[in-house]
Scaffold this motif. Structure first.
Motif, PDB file in Angstrom:
ATOM      1  N   LEU A 181       0.829  -1.200   0.000  1.00 34.84           N
ATOM      2  CA  LEU A 181       0.000   0.000   0.000  1.00 34.84           C
ATOM      3  C   LEU A 181       0.868   1.257   0.000  1.00 34.84           C
ATOM      4  CD1 LEU A 181      -2.796   1.332   0.222  1.00 34.84           C
ATOM      5  CD2 LEU A 181      -2.570   1.196   2.713  1.00 34.84           C
ATOM      6  N   LEU A 182       1.935   1.250   0.804  1.00 36.95           N
ATOM      7  CA  LEU A 182       2.825   2.411   0.853  1.00 36.95           C
ATOM      8  C   LEU A 182       3.501   2.653  -0.490  1.00 36.95           C
ATOM      9  CD1 LEU A 182       4.509   1.897   4.366  1.00 36.95           C
ATOM     10  CD2 LEU A 182       2.494   3.253   3.765  1.00 36.95           C
ATOM     11  N   ASP A 183       3.896   1.582  -1.163  1.00 35.79           N
ATOM     12  CA  ASP A 183       4.504   1.725  -2.493  1.00 35.79           C
ATOM     13  C   ASP A 183       3.509   2.315  -3.486  1.00 35.79           C
ATOM     14  OD1 ASP A 183       6.895   0.728  -1.593  1.00 35.79           O
ATOM     15  OD2 ASP A 183       6.508  -1.336  -2.235  1.00 35.79           O
ATOM     16  N   LYS A 184       2.273   1.900  -3.374  1.00 36.50           N
ATOM     17  CA  LYS A 184       1.235   2.416  -4.265  1.00 36.50           C
ATOM     18  C   LYS A 184       1.022   3.914  -4.030  1.00 36.50           C
ATOM     19  CE  LYS A 184      -3.531   1.485  -5.719  1.00 36.50           C
ATOM     20  NZ  LYS A 184      -4.736   0.644  -5.480  1.00 36.50           N
ATOM     21  N   ILE A 185       1.043   4.322  -2.756  1.00 33.66           N
ATOM     22  CA  ILE A 185       0.875   5.742  -2.432  1.00 33.66           C
ATOM     23  C   ILE A 185       2.051   6.553  -2.960  1.00 33.66           C
ATOM     24  CG2 ILE A 185       0.692   7.413  -0.542  1.00 33.66           C
ATOM     25  CD1 ILE A 185      -0.684   5.203   1.095  1.00 33.66           C
ATOM     26  N   LYS A 186       3.264   6.012  -2.811  1.00 33.31           N
ATOM     27  CA  LYS A 186       4.448   6.708  -3.325  1.00 33.31           C
ATOM     28  C   LYS A 186       4.356   6.914  -4.837  1.00 33.31           C
ATOM     29  CE  LYS A 186       7.640   4.837   0.156  1.00 33.31           C
ATOM     30  NZ  LYS A 186       8.784   3.914   0.371  1.00 33.31           N
ATOM     31  N   LYS A 187       3.815   5.931  -5.511  1.00 31.66           N
ATOM     32  CA  LYS A 187       3.738   5.982  -6.969  1.00 31.66           C
ATOM     33  C   LYS A 187       2.660   6.956  -7.448  1.00 31.66           C
ATOM     34  CE  LYS A 187       3.108   2.982 -11.000  1.00 31.66           C
ATOM     35  NZ  LYS A 187       2.855   1.587 -11.459  1.00 31.66           N
ATOM     36  N   LYS A 188       1.489   6.937  -6.796  1.00 30.50           N
ATOM     37  CA  LYS A 188       0.366   7.753  -7.245  1.00 30.50           C
ATOM     38  C   LYS A 188       0.242   9.082  -6.504  1.00 30.50           C
ATOM     39  CE  LYS A 188      -2.472   3.964  -9.001  1.00 30.50           C
ATOM     40  NZ  LYS A 188      -3.834   3.367  -9.032  1.00 30.50           N
ATOM     41  N   LYS A 189       1.033   9.269  -5.439  1.00 27.07           N
ATOM     42  CA  LYS A 189       1.035  10.493  -4.635  1.00 27.07           C
ATOM     43  C   LYS A 189      -0.205  10.621  -3.745  1.00 27.07           C
ATOM     44  CE  LYS A 189       4.905  11.658  -6.451  1.00 27.07           C
ATOM     45  NZ  LYS A 189       6.155  11.503  -5.651  1.00 27.07           N
ATOM     46  N   GLU A 190      -1.339  10.155  -4.196  1.00 33.01           N
ATOM     47  CA  GLU A 190      -2.551  10.162  -3.368  1.00 33.01           C
ATOM     48  C   GLU A 190      -3.526   9.101  -3.855  1.00 33.01           C
ATOM     49  OE1 GLU A 190      -6.405  12.999  -2.376  1.00 33.01           O
ATOM     50  OE2 GLU A 190      -4.459  13.966  -2.705  1.00 33.01           O
ATOM     51  N   ILE A 191      -4.087   8.356  -2.929  1.00 30.66           N
ATOM     52  CA  ILE A 191      -5.095   7.353  -3.271  1.00 30.66           C
ATOM     53  C   ILE A 191      -6.263   7.468  -2.302  1.00 30.66           C
ATOM     54  CG2 ILE A 191      -3.405   5.751  -4.257  1.00 30.66           C
ATOM     55  CD1 ILE A 191      -3.731   4.053  -1.709  1.00 30.66           C
ATOM     56  N   GLU A 212     -13.480   4.461   5.233  1.00 32.19           N
ATOM     57  CA  GLU A 212     -12.981   5.314   4.163  1.00 32.19           C
ATOM     58  C   GLU A 212     -11.485   5.542   4.395  1.00 32.19           C
ATOM     59  OE1 GLU A 212     -14.913   6.105   1.782  1.00 32.19           O
ATOM     60  OE2 GLU A 212     -16.911   5.786   2.633  1.00 32.19           O
ATOM     61  N   TYR A 213     -10.679   5.410   3.328  1.00 30.66           N
ATOM     62  CA  TYR A 213      -9.224   5.544   3.437  1.00 30.66           C
ATOM     63  C   TYR A 213      -8.716   6.640   2.509  1.00 30.66           C
ATOM     64  CZ  TYR A 213      -8.804   1.060   5.922  1.00 30.66           C
ATOM     65  OH  TYR A 213      -8.896   0.037   6.841  1.00 30.66           O
ATOM     66  N   VAL A 214      -7.673   7.312   2.962  1.00 30.62           N
ATOM     67  CA  VAL A 214      -6.923   8.221   2.110  1.00 30.62           C
ATOM     68  C   VAL A 214      -5.441   8.039   2.427  1.00 30.62           C
ATOM     69  CG1 VAL A 214      -7.145  10.148   3.745  1.00 30.62           C
ATOM     70  CG2 VAL A 214      -6.599  10.612   1.361  1.00 30.62           C
ATOM     71  N   GLY A 215      -4.645   7.939   1.387  1.00 29.62           N
ATOM     72  CA  GLY A 215      -3.194   7.827   1.533  1.00 29.62           C
ATOM     73  C   GLY A 215      -2.530   8.878   0.677  1.00 29.62           C
ATOM     74  N   LEU A 216      -1.535   9.563   1.231  1.00 25.93           N
ATOM     75  CA  LEU A 216      -0.912  10.641   0.470  1.00 25.93           C
ATOM     76  C   LEU A 216       0.558  10.813   0.862  1.00 25.93           C
ATOM     77  CD1 LEU A 216      -0.753  13.360   2.565  1.00 25.93           C
ATOM     78  CD2 LEU A 216      -3.218  13.094   2.303  1.00 25.93           C
ATOM     79  N   VAL A 217       1.280  11.473  -0.017  1.00 31.56           N
ATOM     80  CA  VAL A 217       2.686  11.798   0.221  1.00 31.56           C
ATOM     81  C   VAL A 217       2.755  13.203   0.794  1.00 31.56           C
ATOM     82  CG1 VAL A 217       4.937  12.182  -0.844  1.00 31.56           C
ATOM     83  CG2 VAL A 217       3.494  10.288  -1.629  1.00 31.56           C
ATOM     84  N   ILE A 249       4.839   9.360   4.347  1.00 31.29           N
ATOM     85  CA  ILE A 249       3.640   8.734   3.801  1.00 31.29           C
ATOM     86  C   ILE A 249       2.596   8.740   4.899  1.00 31.29           C
ATOM     87  CG2 ILE A 249       2.638   6.705   2.705  1.00 31.29           C
ATOM     88  CD1 ILE A 249       4.904   8.021   1.122  1.00 31.29           C
ATOM     89  N   VAL A 250       1.446   9.347   4.605  1.00 34.34           N
ATOM     90  CA  VAL A 250       0.369   9.448   5.591  1.00 34.34           C
ATOM     91  C   VAL A 250      -0.819   8.610   5.123  1.00 34.34           C
ATOM     92  CG1 VAL A 250      -1.129  11.002   6.887  1.00 34.34           C
ATOM     93  CG2 VAL A 250       1.107  11.803   6.082  1.00 34.34           C
ATOM     94  N   VAL A 251      -1.302   7.757   6.013  1.00 34.41           N
ATOM     95  CA  VAL A 251      -2.484   6.942   5.737  1.00 34.41           C
ATOM     96  C   VAL A 251      -3.501   7.204   6.843  1.00 34.41           C
ATOM     97  CG1 VAL A 251      -3.415   4.642   5.357  1.00 34.41           C
ATOM     98  CG2 VAL A 251      -1.051   5.164   4.669  1.00 34.41           C
ATOM     99  N   ALA A 252      -4.699   7.617   6.459  1.00 30.51           N
ATOM    100  CA  ALA A 252      -5.753   7.902   7.438  1.00 30.51           C
ATOM    101  C   ALA A 252      -7.036   7.196   7.030  1.00 30.51           C
ATOM    102  CB  ALA A 252      -5.987   9.405   7.540  1.00 30.51           C
ATOM    103  N   SER A 253      -7.791   6.795   8.033  1.00 33.95           N
ATOM    104  CA  SER A 253      -9.069   6.135   7.764  1.00 33.95           C
ATOM    105  C   SER A 253     -10.055   6.452   8.878  1.00 33.95           C
ATOM    106  CB  SER A 253      -8.886   4.623   7.647  1.00 33.95           C
ATOM    107  OG  SER A 253      -8.572   4.054   8.911  1.00 33.95           O
ATOM    108  N   ALA A 254     -11.348   6.332   8.567  1.00 34.78           N
ATOM    109  CA  ALA A 254     -12.405   6.567   9.547  1.00 34.78           C
ATOM    110  C   ALA A 254     -13.702   5.970   8.998  1.00 34.78           C
ATOM    111  CB  ALA A 254     -12.569   8.058   9.830  1.00 34.78           C
TER     112      ALA A 254
END
Length: 214
Positions: free
Chosen positions: A105-115, A123-128, A137-142
């Motif tokens: 998941l972290l590699d995917k976020i690094k590649k796309k910058k935000e998912i 609900e999830y959001v991952g961003l650089v 790399i920040v991953v947040a969910s709620a």
């Protein structure tokens, strides 16, 4: 089946399809807006947490975790994870990292910058996040419990509206089918009156003219 009921049935099926398509479109649009707005809020929370950790020296992970737990803007069952460029956990507001927060998941976020994605009702959001000297790399969910509750209420309202609409359409279909067939019924009644003694009986064509039956 009488022809008027066939016409009413066809009319009702067409109207039912239109009502169903309309209801589904409204529901999907509402769900899309709910998801977008909630994830936007989640992203702001994630970025704010990262900024406090990276730019404000007074905020240690322990203090930040305490602040997060007592924040009025905290989302329902909110989880925030911050990793450094080596994928090592720098901050977490809970004690255990979920299994879906992994290297892939972290590699995917690094590649796309935000998912953004949804999984198991969360609900999830991952961003650089670019710091002064390091990238994080920040991953947040709620869980959007209020939004989901409102969406359920909307679906119930749409269902009630759909059923009520079908009922009205069926009644209206039978009425208009009967009205549209009245001229034909009138002709049929006139034709039935014709017998060997009334061969010169005239049939009303509906345009003010009379047609002579030989």
């Amino acid at each position: 089946m009488k022809i008027r009921f066939k016409i009413a049935l066809q009319f009702s099926l067409i109207a039912a399809f239109i009502l169903l398509a309309f209801s589904v479109t409204i529901y999907l649009r509402a769900d899309y807006v709910r998801h977008r707005n909630y994830v936007d809020r989640l992203k702001k929370r994630a970025v704010t947490t990262a900024r406090l950790l990276v730019y404000v020296k007074e905020f240690t992970p322990k203090m930040l975790k305490l602040l997060d737990r007592n924040s009025l803007s905290r989302l329902n069952d909110e989880q925030v994870f911050i990793f450094n460029h080596s994928d090592s956990l720098t901050f977490s507001n809970i004690n255990k990292i979920p299994s879906n927060i992994n290297i892939a998941l972290l590699d995917k976020i690094k590649k796309k910058k935000e998912i953004r994605f949804q999984e198991n009702g969360r609900e999830y959001v991952g961003l650089v996040f670019e710091g002064k000297f390091e990238t994080f790399i920040v991953v947040a969910s709620a869980i959007d419990s209020i939004g989901i509750k409102d969406l359920k209420s909307l679906s119930e309202t749409l269902l009630i509206g759909f059923l009520a609409g079908i009922f009205v359409v069926i009644i209206a279909g039978i009425f208009f089918a009967s009205e549209s067939l009245k001229p034909i019924q009138s002709i049929n009644q006139q034709v039935k009156k014709i017998s060997a003694q009334h061969l010169r009986e005239r049939v009303n064509e509906g345009n003010g003219k009379m047609k002579l039956l030989n």
